[in-house]
Enzyme design. Structure first.
Site, mmCIF file in Angstrom:
data_model
loop_
_atom_site.group_PDB
_atom_site.id
_atom_site.type_symbol
_atom_site.label_atom_id
_atom_site.label_comp_id
_atom_site.label_asym_id
_atom_site.label_seq_id
_atom_site.Cartn_x
_atom_site.Cartn_y
_atom_site.Cartn_z
ATOM 1 C CE LYS A 181 -3.918 -2.244 0.291
ATOM 2 N NZ LYS A 181 -3.489 -3.624 0.052
HETATM 3 C C1 LIG Z 1 -9.626 -3.680 -1.857
HETATM 4 C C2 LIG Z 1 -9.002 -4.332 -0.656
HETATM 5 N N1 LIG Z 1 -9.780 -4.592 0.403
HETATM 6 C C3 LIG Z 1 -9.298 -5.165 1.507
HETATM 7 C C4 LIG Z 1 -7.978 -5.514 1.605
HETATM 8 C C5 LIG Z 1 -7.522 -6.232 2.832
HETATM 9 O O1 LIG Z 1 -6.514 -5.624 3.523
HETATM 10 P P1 LIG Z 1 -5.515 -6.505 4.439
HETATM 11 O O2 LIG Z 1 -4.614 -7.240 3.533
HETATM 12 O O3 LIG Z 1 -4.837 -5.446 5.262
HETATM 13 O O4 LIG Z 1 -6.367 -7.390 5.270
HETATM 14 C C6 LIG Z 1 -7.121 -5.259 0.548
HETATM 15 C C7 LIG Z 1 -5.697 -5.630 0.653
HETATM 16 O O5 LIG Z 1 -4.909 -5.741 -0.157
HETATM 17 C C8 LIG Z 1 -7.644 -4.654 -0.633
HETATM 18 O O6 LIG Z 1 -6.864 -4.430 -1.698
#
Ligand SMILES: Cc1ncc(COP(=O)(O)O)c(C=O)c1O
Length: 362
Positions: A181
């Site tokens: 990110k």
């Molecule tokens: C659109 C979207 N939603 C949710 C997430 C979930 O985040 P995490 O990996 O921190 O759980 C991501 C992660 O890459 C994402 O790209």
């Protein structure tokens, strides 16, 4: 990979911020968490931020706080990361997948409205690849049907829609800070909201169901350990200080890519100038018809690239919930074409040129 797909951008100040927490006795639930929560809530333009262990945990807690449960329907795009679909299943609700718009790759508001049934309890809107979704019509539909909107802004920190920040327009916004990110905490996420009661509930849910006024051994709710450590928060706080600089840098890289790729007619590049706001350049994703062959050739040359996303309704996990009559043709078509190219803050003009030359040759 000689040119990786993504790479975190960690400065000496970031390292120092993390190390300095380790010199204190407070490694969890401390001042860094509070500061980080405030900085992300400010960025989203809302009063409450609740730091959590991941974006997925954040999405889950929003649904949990809303009391979504057995047999309820939650609308979301199929063209997204697995996390939103999983969060719906954690609460034994039914995901209802809606198709996307071909240009923005975000949920199509008209199709969304057609998917609302008496069982619908919430809408998850994803700002895909950092491109803000068309929130005004979506919020109007949601209000008309009295449905809460969760913005999955995990890919969209700093994006803007009609001058308003992504994550701060719906009833909840969720950010993610995984290392790919624009700003990272290693692992981590943040829920933001205007609703103080919901904020209190989510705060309790992330901390084993303890309300703020409860003692350590008092539990009113079935909660989780979705806390984010002080080290993670210190890193996020330090990274958040550079967010404008980071987003500007990523925009410059995206423009360089798009300029170079203009001359390859088979490549569809992502939108650069939006009608209604500013993108957060989380990834640079192109579309090509023979995607898998292109990906293989680039990979052989040491160029990191990846398919992005695989439609949720085609995952075996979601087979029991798939509506055979649902029209998800754009999702399926786009998902067969998308290819993420190397994209990170330290990417150089020369590396972009090399990737584009390799693509042209392929
Ligand atoms: C659109 C979207 N939603 C949710 C997430 C979930 O985040 P995490 O990996 O921190 O759980 C991501 C992660 O890459 C994402 O790209």
């Amino acid at each position: 990979m000689r040119i990786p797909l993504s790479a975190p951008d960690i400065t000496e100040a970031d390292i120092e911020a993390v190390v300095s927490v380790l010199r204190t006795p407070r490694l969890s639930i401390g001042p860094k968490m509070e500061e980080f929560e405030k900085s992300i809530a400010d960025l989203a333009g809302v009063p409450h931020g609740i730091a959590v262990s991941s974006g997925t945990a954040g999405l889950h807690l929003c649904l949990r706080a809303l009391g979504i449960g057995d047999g309820d329907e939650v609308i979301l795009p199929s063209f997204t990361f697995i996390a939103a679909g999983n969060a719906v299943l954690y609460e034994r609700a039914r995901p209802v997948f809606v198709d996307i718009e071909p240009r923005t790759l975000n949920i199509d508001p008209e199709k969304l409205e057609r998917s609302i049934t008496p069982k619908t309890r919430a809408i998850i809107v994803v700002h895909t690849f950092g491109h803000p979704a068309d929130l005004d019509p979506i919020m109007a539909i949601a209000r008309k049907h009295s449905l809460p909107v969760i913005e999955d802004a995990c890919e969209a920190i700093g994006a803007r829609y009609q001058g308003r920040p992504a994550g701060g327009m719906g009833d909840f916004g969720v950010f993610g800070f995984y290392p790919n990110k624009p700003i990272t905490t290693g692992e981590g996420g943040m829920v933001v909201t205007r609703d103080s009661q919901m904020a209190d509930t989510i705060r309790a849910l992330r901390n084993q169901g303890r309300r703020e006024s409860d003692g350590w051994l008092e539990h009113r709710l079935l909660g989780y350990n979705y806390r984010l450590s002080e080290m993670n928060c210190a890193l996020g706080l330090e990274q958040a200080k550079r967010i404008d600089q980071i987003l500007d840098r990523r925009e410059t890289l995206a423009i360089q890519y798009s300029e170079e790729l203009q001359s390859i007619p088979d490549v569809i590049t992502p939108p650069i100038n939006l009608k209604y706001g500013r993108l957060c350049w989380f990834v640079y994703v192109i579309r090509v018809d023979n995607r898998d062959a292109v990906m293989e050739t680039l990979t052989e040359q040491g160029i990191g690239c990846a398919r992005y996303f695989a439609p949720l309704h085609l995952q075996p996990l979601f087979a029991p919930y798939t509506n055979p009559r649902a029209d998800l043709k754009i999702t399926e078509h786009v998902a067969s074409q998308t290819l993420a190219l190397p994209f990170f803050n330290a990417l150089t003009r020369e590396q972009i040129h090399e990737v584009c030359c390799a693509l042209r040759k392929t």
